[in-house]
Design a protein around this motif. Structure first.
Motif, PDB file in Angstrom:
ATOM      1  N   GLU A  46      30.054  27.546  31.875  1.00 26.86           N
ATOM      2  CA  GLU A  46      30.868  28.413  31.043  1.00 26.86           C
ATOM      3  C   GLU A  46      30.884  29.844  31.554  1.00 26.86           C
ATOM      4  O   GLU A  46      29.901  30.344  32.112  1.00 26.86           O
ATOM      5  N   PHE A  47      32.007  30.480  31.359  1.00 25.98           N
ATOM      6  CA  PHE A  47      32.194  31.885  31.748  1.00 25.98           C
ATOM      7  C   PHE A  47      31.348  32.790  30.854  1.00 25.98           C
ATOM      8  O   PHE A  47      31.278  32.593  29.638  1.00 25.98           O
ATOM      9  N   VAL A  48      30.736  33.800  31.459  1.00 24.89           N
ATOM     10  CA  VAL A  48      29.934  34.766  30.712  1.00 24.89           C
ATOM     11  C   VAL A  48      30.576  36.157  30.760  1.00 24.89           C
ATOM     12  O   VAL A  48      30.830  36.767  29.721  1.00 24.89           O
ATOM     13  N   VAL A  49      30.844  36.629  31.979  1.00 24.91           N
ATOM     14  CA  VAL A  49      31.375  37.984  32.137  1.00 24.91           C
ATOM     15  C   VAL A  49      31.956  38.110  33.542  1.00 24.91           C
ATOM     16  O   VAL A  49      31.556  37.388  34.460  1.00 24.91           O
ATOM     17  N   GLY A  50      32.919  39.004  33.702  1.00 23.04           N
ATOM     18  CA  GLY A  50      33.508  39.203  35.023  1.00 23.04           C
ATOM     19  C   GLY A  50      33.927  40.646  35.230  1.00 23.04           C
ATOM     20  O   GLY A  50      34.091  41.406  34.265  1.00 23.04           O
ATOM     21  N   CYS A  97      26.658  33.472  40.048  1.00 27.26           N
ATOM     22  CA  CYS A  97      27.740  34.414  40.299  1.00 27.26           C
ATOM     23  C   CYS A  97      28.762  33.746  41.214  1.00 27.26           C
ATOM     24  O   CYS A  97      28.421  32.867  42.019  1.00 27.26           O
ATOM     25  N   ALA A  98      30.001  34.160  41.052  1.00 28.68           N
ATOM     26  CA  ALA A  98      31.097  33.582  41.811  1.00 28.68           C
ATOM     27  C   ALA A  98      32.086  34.681  42.154  1.00 28.68           C
ATOM     28  O   ALA A  98      32.214  35.659  41.412  1.00 28.68           O
ATOM     29  N   ALA A  99      32.774  34.537  43.274  1.00 24.18           N
ATOM     30  CA  ALA A  99      33.701  35.566  43.723  1.00 24.18           C
ATOM     31  C   ALA A  99      35.040  34.947  44.110  1.00 24.18           C
ATOM     32  O   ALA A  99      35.099  33.834  44.631  1.00 24.18           O
ATOM     33  N   ARG A 100      36.110  35.719  43.813  1.00 32.08           N
ATOM     34  CA  ARG A 100      37.452  35.292  44.211  1.00 32.08           C
ATOM     35  C   ARG A 100      38.167  36.496  44.796  1.00 32.08           C
ATOM     36  O   ARG A 100      38.052  37.616  44.269  1.00 32.08           O
ATOM     37  N   VAL A 105      39.843  39.021  37.230  1.00 31.36           N
ATOM     38  CA  VAL A 105      38.804  38.093  36.808  1.00 31.36           C
ATOM     39  C   VAL A 105      39.477  36.850  36.240  1.00 31.36           C
ATOM     40  O   VAL A 105      40.514  36.954  35.577  1.00 31.36           O
ATOM     41  N   SER A 106      38.899  35.700  36.483  1.00 30.08           N
ATOM     42  CA  SER A 106      39.347  34.481  35.827  1.00 30.08           C
ATOM     43  C   SER A 106      38.182  33.904  35.034  1.00 30.08           C
ATOM     44  O   SER A 106      37.025  33.968  35.474  1.00 30.08           O
ATOM     45  N   ARG A 107      38.484  33.333  33.881  1.00 29.73           N
ATOM     46  CA  ARG A 107      37.437  32.692  33.069  1.00 29.73           C
ATOM     47  C   ARG A 107      37.276  31.218  33.434  1.00 29.73           C
ATOM     48  O   ARG A 107      36.444  30.527  32.862  1.00 29.73           O
ATOM     49  N   ASP A 108      38.063  30.740  34.392  1.00 27.49           N
ATOM     50  CA  ASP A 108      38.036  29.349  34.797  1.00 27.49           C
ATOM     51  C   ASP A 108      37.275  29.217  36.113  1.00 27.49           C
ATOM     52  O   ASP A 108      37.669  29.800  37.121  1.00 27.49           O
ATOM     53  N   SER A 109      36.225  28.439  36.101  1.00 25.31           N
ATOM     54  CA  SER A 109      35.386  28.317  37.302  1.00 25.31           C
ATOM     55  C   SER A 109      36.144  27.743  38.489  1.00 25.31           C
ATOM     56  O   SER A 109      35.794  28.031  39.639  1.00 25.31           O
TER      57      SER A 109
END
Length: 125
Positions: A46-50, A97-100, A105-109
């Protein structure tokens, strides 16, 4: 592509604080929006913060994180931070953590191509 490494996880009592770090290497980190996600045992990610790319002028918070967590970035250090205060047992999870490579920011992994290995947070009651 960027390579991401999380650190700062651990065991903390309810009401305590932790600061997670996400250190990047490889591509120009300031060109990436970064999100923090978490996954508890038996649950989905689940998304927490971006935070948006560049100066991080745009941030987004999940309702569960609003008012307790703060995201920031230091592009000179190629690092994004997640300050977590007033932790609750339900915050127990592996945090990623994830980067695009885009501003938003996206809330979708599924929208993130670059992921760290995760760091465990355990909050005791």
């Amino acid at each position: 592509q960027v390579q991401l490494v999380e650190s700062g996880g651990g065991l903390v009592q309810a009401g305590g604080s932790l600061r997670l770090s996400c250190a990047a290497s490889g591509d120009t980190f300031s060109s990436y929006a970064v999100g923090w996600f978490r996954q508890a045992p038996g649950k989905g990610r689940e998304f927490v913060v971006g935070i948006s790319w560049g100066g991080g002028t745009t941030t987004e918070y999940a309702e569960s994180a609003e008012g307790r967590f703060t995201i920031s970035r230091d592009n000179a250090k190629n690092t994004v931070y997640l300050q977590m205060d007033n932790l609750k047992p339900e915050d127990t999870a592996v945090y990623y953590c994830a980067a695009r490579r885009t501003f938003w920011v996206s809330r979708d992994s599924i929208d993130y191509a670059n992921w760290g290995q995760g760091t465990q947070i355990s909050v005791s009651s």
